[in-house]
Design an enzyme around this catalytic site. Structure first.
Site, PDB file in Angstrom:
ATOM      1  CB  SER A 194      -0.969  -0.027   1.185  1.00  0.00           C
ATOM      2  OG  SER A 194      -1.922   0.998   1.101  1.00  0.00           O
ATOM      3  CG  HIS A 398      -5.713  -2.146   0.867  1.00  0.00           C
ATOM      4  ND1 HIS A 398      -5.241  -1.902  -0.400  1.00  0.00           N
ATOM      5  CD2 HIS A 398      -4.955  -1.379   1.700  1.00  0.00           C
ATOM      6  CE1 HIS A 398      -4.255  -1.024  -0.346  1.00  0.00           C
ATOM      7  NE2 HIS A 398      -4.056  -0.700   0.912  1.00  0.00           N
TER       8      HIS A 398
END
Length: 422
Positions: A194, A398
């Site tokens: 990320s 995620h």
């Protein structure tokens, strides 16, 4: 206004907005059923949390509990931030020596702990150490382990006057240089998750000479564009600048730190009787994407004890700016601020064509932040995509990249293979 009082006001603003976005996202009956299930689960996990062996341990202490060697290092950036780096020099039964170096850079509001939140057979730091790598896990400025500066105190709002621009300009280059000098290696492998990928891409745009110091880069849930992002970040984007301004005026520069502030928010807003309880219970999935059956409940108490690890308000707002603008660019200070910082009215764009190292992109189908569409956009901009890999599971969000039960099968085995080819 005291720091705690200001944080309380800011927390009310943020939580209220998040509550509103949740209310708009689901029909009332369906939402209440989902919240009831989540509340029951969270009650059980809360009871288990205080007794879980890893809750009160630091990253290096957890590593040592599993029988691996752990080291703590510090590096000072050119602008004075003191970063803490955690190292696993070798696997169990191994020895230090001329081993390839792997740098693992964490995500937004995270820390080095996120690469060890699983069993040694699953967590990436252990997997790489056992595979013969010298593993280093730096912590970005402002998180739990990097709250020091040669002059500034975290209680001073000036300490928090940074976004991930500064992480790209100072933190990662300083970490790379220190690691290479310490190990005597000429280059290393870089794994980012990320924000760890965002900062890498920005760094290479600004300092392309670092391409020669990275042999290959594995990007987990890579983020540069946010045109298709969903969830609270999408809802907050239009007013993120106003929230940033309000919190700055209140003297609040830090967002979601550990310690007393988070304890206050948890006690005040996450009580079962609170209007905002549902937001707290569903916070992880509101950010990451739909619930995954891969959620690692065994390590969830430890994860929640270490995450969020804190960052600056500007850092989070910077992502909201990307979503609003549709551009991969530096922090937007407004017309006057941009003129002062950049000599132009708009923020300069980052140039992804400067990222010449071999890049492997690893992405999930139900990731709300690194969406398939935005990863496709990113891949088209990068000049040397050696692998563009969709995780072989229809529902993979995620946070699953580091926290799911079968991380090795879905992610880390493929990362290991990718690195071995370069």
């Amino acid at each position: 206004m005291t720091g705690l009082a200001a944080m309380r006001v800011a927390a009310v603003v943020v939580v209220a907005v998040l509550a509103g976005s949740l209310a708009l996202a689901h029909p009332p009956t369906e939402r209440l059923k989902a919240l009831a299930q989540k509340i029951m689960h969270e009650r059980f996990m809360a009871e288990q949390r205080s007794t879980h062996w890893g809750v009160n341990l630091t990253t290096t202490e957890i590593i040592e509990e599993f029988g691996y060697p752990a080291e703590i290092h510090h590096v000072t950036t050119p602008d004075g931030y003191i970063l803490e780096l955690h190292r696993v020099p070798h696997g169990i039964g191994g020895s230090s020596g001329d081993r390839p170096v792997a740098l693992l850079q964490h995500c937004l509001l995270c820390s080095s702990s996120d690469y060890i939140m699983n069993t040694p057979e699953e967590a990436l730091a252990y997997v790489l150490a056992d595979a013969g790598y010298d593993v280093w896990m730096p912590n970005f400025r402002g998180n739990t382990y990097s709250r020091a500066h040669v002059e500034l105190d975290p209680e001073n709002i000036d300490f928090w006057s940074f976004s991930w621009d500064e992480m790209a300009k100072y933190d990662v280059p300083s970490s790379i240089d220190y690691i290479l000098a310490t190990t005597g290696r000429e280059d290393l492998y870089y794994v980012g998750w990320s924000m760890g990928t965002t900062v890498f891409f920005a760094m290479m745009s600004e300092r392309p000479e670092y391409n020669s110091k990275v042999r290959a880069m594995a990007g987990l849930a890579p983020v540069a564009y946010l045109d298709y992002a969903k969830g609270p970040l999408f809802e907050l984007a239009p007013i993120a600048g106003d929230l940033d301004t309000i919190m700055t005026l209140l003297g609040v520069g830090e967002l979601l730190p550990g310690g007393e502030y988070m304890d206050y928010i948890t006690d005040k807003f996450c009580d079962d009787n609170s209007t905002y309880a549902g937001v707290c219970y569903n916070f992880l999935f509101l950010i990451a994407g739909p619930d995954s059956e891969e959620l690692n409940e065994e390590f969830l108490p430890v994860i929640l004890a270490h995450t969020p690890a804190g960052s600056s308000v500007h850092t989070v707002n910077h992502y909201a700016q990307l979503l609003a603008s549709g551009l991969f660019q530096k922090y937007d200070y407004g017309i006057i601020g941009n003129m002062n910082h950049y000599g132009q009215s708009t923020p300069p764009l980052y140039n992804l064509s400067e990222v010449t190292v071999p890049v492997g992109l690893f992405w999930g189908q139900t990731d709300w932040l690194a969406t398939p569409e935005d990863v496709t956009h990113l891949a088209a901009e990068l000049p040397n995509v050696a692998l563009n890999y969709r995780i072989d599971k229809d529902q993979f969000n995620h946070l699953d990249f580091g926290w799911c039960i079968h991380t090795y099968y879905y992610v880390n085995s493929h990362v290991l293979n990718f690195l071995s080819l370069h």
